[in-house]
Structures are given as C-alpha cells and as structure tokens.
Design a protein around this motif. Structure first.
Motif, short mmCIF file in Angstrom:
data_model
loop_
_atom_site.label_atom_id
_atom_site.label_comp_id
_atom_site.label_asym_id
_atom_site.label_seq_id
_atom_site.Cartn_x
_atom_site.Cartn_y
_atom_site.Cartn_z
N THR A 37 7.62 2.75 3.02
CA THR A 37 6.60 3.33 2.14
C THR A 37 5.39 3.79 2.94
O THR A 37 4.85 4.86 2.68
CB THR A 37 6.20 2.29 1.07
OG1 THR A 37 7.37 1.90 0.35
CG2 THR A 37 5.20 2.85 0.10
N ASP B 114 11.02 3.67 -6.08
CA ASP B 114 11.08 2.22 -5.95
C ASP B 114 10.40 1.58 -7.16
O ASP B 114 9.23 1.87 -7.44
CB ASP B 114 10.35 1.81 -4.66
CG ASP B 114 10.53 0.35 -4.32
OD1 ASP B 114 10.72 -0.47 -5.26
OD2 ASP B 114 10.46 0.02 -3.14
N ASN C 164 4.98 0.83 -5.03
CA ASN C 164 3.89 0.65 -4.05
C ASN C 164 3.27 1.99 -3.65
O ASN C 164 2.05 2.09 -3.52
CB ASN C 164 4.42 -0.04 -2.79
CG ASN C 164 4.70 -1.52 -3.01
OD1 ASN C 164 4.19 -2.11 -3.95
ND2 ASN C 164 5.52 -2.11 -2.16
MG LIG Z 1 8.40 0.20 0.08
#
Ligand SMILES: [Mg+2]
Ligand SMILES: Nc1ncnc2c1ncn2[C@@H]1O[C@H](COP(=O)(O)OP(=O)(O)OP(=O)(O)O)[C@@H](O)[C@H]1O
Length: 74
Positions: free
Chosen positions: A16, A39, A43
């Motif tokens: 990420t 995801d 995040n």
């Molecule tokens: Mg991630």
C-alpha cells in the motif's frame, strides 16, 4: 491507460505504501492517476483521507459475494 498492480502474498511488506508513493510521484509530474483500493482494510483510501468506510462499502462483497459495485465515495 497503463494499469499498474502491486501484489505480494506476504502481509505488511509495503504494497500500500508503494502504491501511494508511486501514485503521488506520477501525479506530481502531471500524469493522470486513478488509485483503486480493492483491499477491505481500505488503508490506501484512509491514507488519502477517506475514513469510516465499512467493509460493505468496499469492493470485497463484489469479489466474495458477486454484489453490485458500491457507490463511489471521496
Ligand atoms: Mg496494504
Ligand atoms: N520503505 C519502507 N521503509 C520502512 N517502512 C515502510 C516502508 N514501506 C512501508 N513501510 C511501513 O511498513 C508497514 C506496512 O506497510 P504497508 O501497509 O504499505 O504494507 P502492506 O503490504 O500494504 O500491508 P498489508 O498486507 O497489511 O496490506 C507500514 O507501517 C508502513 O509505514
């Protein structure tokens, strides 16, 4: 359009962070960027200021249950 995907089976290895950094760098040189957070942790979305998204509002139910795409937010 050139799709870029950052994938690693291991958790917590910087997927990420790398996606955010590459997106920011490309945007800084004038490239039009669309970052897609698939995801359910969300995040990337959170780091970009989109907070409070519940799992039902992510793409997870689309992949797992065949649900319709959620409404865009942000
Ligand atoms: Mg991630
Ligand atoms: N180049 C780096 N150097 C040091 N720490 C880093 C680096 N890249 C990421 N981190 C840190 O490592 C942790 C995990 O990073 P990140 O969330 O990007 O990994 P991830 O692969 O997306 O994790 P997950 O599998 O949970 O989605 C974070 O705390 C992040 O700040």
């Amino acid at each position: 359009m050139k799709p870029l995907t950052f994938v690693n089976h291991a958790g917590g290895v910087g997927k990420t962070s790398l996606t955010r950094g590459v997106g920011a760098e490309l945007a800084s040189v004038g490239t039009q960027i669309l970052l897609i957070d698939l995801d359910p942790q969300a995040n990337l979305a959170g780091w970009l200021g989109i907070v409070g998204v519940q799992v039902q509002g992510t793409a997870n139910p689309v992949a797992v249950e065949g649900a319709d795409l959620p409404e865009p937010v942000g």
